[in-house]
Design a protein around this motif. Structure first.
Motif, PDB file in Angstrom:
ATOM      1  N   ARG A  88      41.102  44.900  52.271  1.00  0.00           N
ATOM      2  CA  ARG A  88      40.755  43.842  51.456  1.00  0.00           C
ATOM      3  C   ARG A  88      41.913  43.776  50.373  1.00  0.00           C
ATOM      4  O   ARG A  88      41.673  43.027  49.451  1.00  0.00           O
ATOM      5  CB  ARG A  88      39.253  43.964  50.733  1.00  0.00           C
ATOM      6  N   GLY A  89      42.689  44.838  50.197  1.00  0.00           N
ATOM      7  CA  GLY A  89      43.889  44.581  49.500  1.00  0.00           C
ATOM      8  C   GLY A  89      43.411  44.736  47.882  1.00  0.00           C
ATOM      9  O   GLY A  89      43.960  44.173  46.881  1.00  0.00           O
ATOM     10  N   GLN A  90      42.494  45.476  47.837  1.00  0.00           N
ATOM     11  CA  GLN A  90      41.878  45.488  46.287  1.00  0.00           C
ATOM     12  C   GLN A  90      42.500  46.815  45.707  1.00  0.00           C
ATOM     13  O   GLN A  90      43.032  47.703  46.305  1.00  0.00           O
ATOM     14  CB  GLN A  90      40.448  45.701  46.394  1.00  0.00           C
ATOM     15  N   ALA A 123      46.346  53.052  44.873  1.00  0.00           N
ATOM     16  CA  ALA A 123      45.336  51.776  44.491  1.00  0.00           C
ATOM     17  C   ALA A 123      44.013  51.911  43.666  1.00  0.00           C
ATOM     18  O   ALA A 123      43.430  51.120  43.661  1.00  0.00           O
ATOM     19  CB  ALA A 123      45.471  50.795  45.766  1.00  0.00           C
ATOM     20  N   ALA A 124      43.736  53.313  43.741  1.00  0.00           N
ATOM     21  CA  ALA A 124      42.469  53.652  42.985  1.00  0.00           C
ATOM     22  C   ALA A 124      42.733  54.346  41.997  1.00  0.00           C
ATOM     23  O   ALA A 124      43.691  55.250  41.876  1.00  0.00           O
ATOM     24  CB  ALA A 124      41.707  54.187  44.236  1.00  0.00           C
ATOM     25  N   TYR A 125      41.856  54.254  41.078  1.00  0.00           N
ATOM     26  CA  TYR A 125      41.667  55.333  39.658  1.00  0.00           C
ATOM     27  C   TYR A 125      40.234  55.765  39.711  1.00  0.00           C
ATOM     28  O   TYR A 125      39.604  55.057  39.651  1.00  0.00           O
ATOM     29  CB  TYR A 125      42.191  54.377  38.604  1.00  0.00           C
ATOM     30  N   ILE A 126      40.207  56.908  39.614  1.00  0.00           N
ATOM     31  CA  ILE A 126      38.814  57.307  39.539  1.00  0.00           C
ATOM     32  C   ILE A 126      38.879  58.091  38.093  1.00  0.00           C
ATOM     33  O   ILE A 126      39.905  58.993  37.887  1.00  0.00           O
ATOM     34  CB  ILE A 126      38.753  58.698  40.501  1.00  0.00           C
ATOM     35  N   PHE A 154      42.806  46.556  37.736  1.00  0.00           N
ATOM     36  CA  PHE A 154      41.937  46.713  38.835  1.00  0.00           C
ATOM     37  C   PHE A 154      40.885  45.612  38.989  1.00  0.00           C
ATOM     38  O   PHE A 154      40.110  45.297  38.121  1.00  0.00           O
ATOM     39  CB  PHE A 154      41.097  47.964  38.438  1.00  0.00           C
ATOM     40  N   GLY A 155      40.982  45.194  40.253  1.00  0.00           N
ATOM     41  CA  GLY A 155      39.939  44.043  40.407  1.00  0.00           C
ATOM     42  C   GLY A 155      38.643  44.159  41.063  1.00  0.00           C
ATOM     43  O   GLY A 155      37.843  43.368  41.083  1.00  0.00           O
ATOM     44  N   THR A 156      38.327  45.519  41.409  1.00  0.00           N
ATOM     45  CA  THR A 156      37.115  45.870  41.537  1.00  0.00           C
ATOM     46  C   THR A 156      36.730  47.181  40.666  1.00  0.00           C
ATOM     47  O   THR A 156      37.411  48.160  40.700  1.00  0.00           O
ATOM     48  CB  THR A 156      36.913  46.508  43.051  1.00  0.00           C
ATOM     49  N   ILE A 157      35.811  47.223  39.954  1.00  0.00           N
ATOM     50  CA  ILE A 157      35.186  48.306  39.235  1.00  0.00           C
ATOM     51  C   ILE A 157      33.748  48.746  39.858  1.00  0.00           C
ATOM     52  O   ILE A 157      32.824  48.099  39.825  1.00  0.00           O
ATOM     53  CB  ILE A 157      35.140  47.998  37.655  1.00  0.00           C
TER      54      ILE A 157
END
Ligand code: GDP
Length: 335
Positions: A88-90, A123-126, A154-157
């Motif tokens: 989903r390109g998030q 593309a992810a941040y943890i 970040f478009g999804t949290i």
């Protein structure tokens, strides 16, 4: 030295703001550390950074995920995060509200390596859980951290928490969609769902619906669906669906996200989304006021002097909780 430094090893305000807006993960991590700081001399810098970034925040889907230890939260978030990034390109940020065990003081979500694939995904941040005891049991500044991650693009949290009551209410009050993960189980497990939690959820997903647990998961799904009908209709008109999934096999993950999207559309259509966001803002303000009062209370010299002896006196039964609290509040007010 790559960035201009302010006293105390901090970056300059502009460096935080520009770094976060540019999506620089190292600066984002430092900005989060700044807002989590309990040092009085960090507070003004943290407020300035947040003020500058606030106009760039808010444009994300905030999803809370809860469930008992072992239900598969990290496996699920790893699978969901990878799906969002790849399909989903998030860009996805994962935060955790770890209530810490009240008995051991240790972290419940633990230090084990969690979300192995997502941890390697650019593309992810943890945001890792803070080291044991680092924050002395004080709640992390998760709301502020959400805003920083949003400003960083970040478009999804995804906000994860362990199902132990208080932290769930907190996470529900800062997210747009609240998901409860459950284990496949039959009737007796239904007893275990706390009424308060059911009233907060936007969906239930029964995880581990694979192998010989698939049939049990399907049965549980039917039972939870029936059980949900016993609850009053939710004010926002959304009836929480019950799904099954296998985080391990990556099944049911895309369907779950379709539910999140449908929920968003539903809330947007009937005006509930704006209401939920304004409730989040109100809850945030109240929390800040409560934290500010608590800090001022503890910092008050007469309170600080009186607190340890009064706590001992209450613990040893030499005075009542009521009298001690009144004494402390009188000291606080008299200044
Ligand atoms: P957490 O404590 O809620 O974060 O749970 P974990 O993600 O650490 O998972 C706990 C255990 O359940 C691990 O051994 C996982 O491999 C396993 N697990 C997680 N999801 C699934 C699933 O969908 N199916 C099966 N069979 N096992 C799973």
């Amino acid at each position: 030295m790559r960035s201009p430094k302010a006293p105390g090893g901090r970056l300059a305000i502009d460096a935080y703001v520009e770094g976060v807006l540019a999506g620089d993960r190292a600066v984002l991590a430092r900005a989060i550390t700044l807002v989590e700081s309990e040092r009085a001399d960090d507070a003004a810098a943290a407020a300035a950074v947040l003020d500058a970034l606030l106009p760039h925040a808010g444009r994300s889907q905030r999803v809370g995920i809860t469930g008992v230890p072992g239900v598969g939260k990290s496996t699920f978030i790893d699978a969901l995060g990878m799906h969002l990034v790849k399909e989903r390109g998030q860009r996805v940020a994962v935060l955790s509200v770890d209530p810490s065990s009240p008995l051991s003081g240790g972290s419940i979500l633990g230090d084990k390596t969690r979300m192995e694939r997502l941890a390697l995904e650019p593309a992810a941040y943890i945001r890792p859980s803070p080291a044991r005891g680092f924050l002395g049991g004080v709640a992390r500044r998760t709301r502020e951290t959400i805003l920083l991650c949003e400003a960083a693009g970040f478009g999804t949290i995804l906000v994860e928490t362990v199902g132990v009551g208080q932290s769930e209410t907190a996470v529900r009050s800062m997210t747009d969609f609240f998901l409860l993960l459950m284990l496949p189980g039959a009737g007796d497990e239904l007893q275990g769902i706390k009424r308060g939690i059911i009233e907060m959820v936007d969906a239930i997903a029964i995880n581990k619906a694979d192998g010989d647990m698939r049939a049990r998961a399907d049965r549980a799904r039917g039972e939870y669906r029936a059980a949900l009908h016993l609850f009053p209709a939710p004010a926002d008109g959304w009836v929480p669906p019950v799904l099954t999934c296998s985080a391990l096999a990556g099944e049911g993950i895309a369907e779950l996200w379709d539910v999140v999207i449908a929920h968003h559309a539903h809330l947007e259509a009937n005006g509930s989304f704006a209401r939920r966001r304004s409730q989040q803002a109100l809850a945030w303000m109240r929390e800040l006021v409560a934290t500010g009062l608590e800090t001022a209370f503890r910092a008050h010299p007469d309170v600080a002097a009186g607190l340890p002896p009064l706590e001992s006196a209450v613990a040893e039964g030499r005075t009542t909780a009521f009298a001690a609290a009144r004494d402390l509040l009188t000291r606080f007010r008299a200044s």
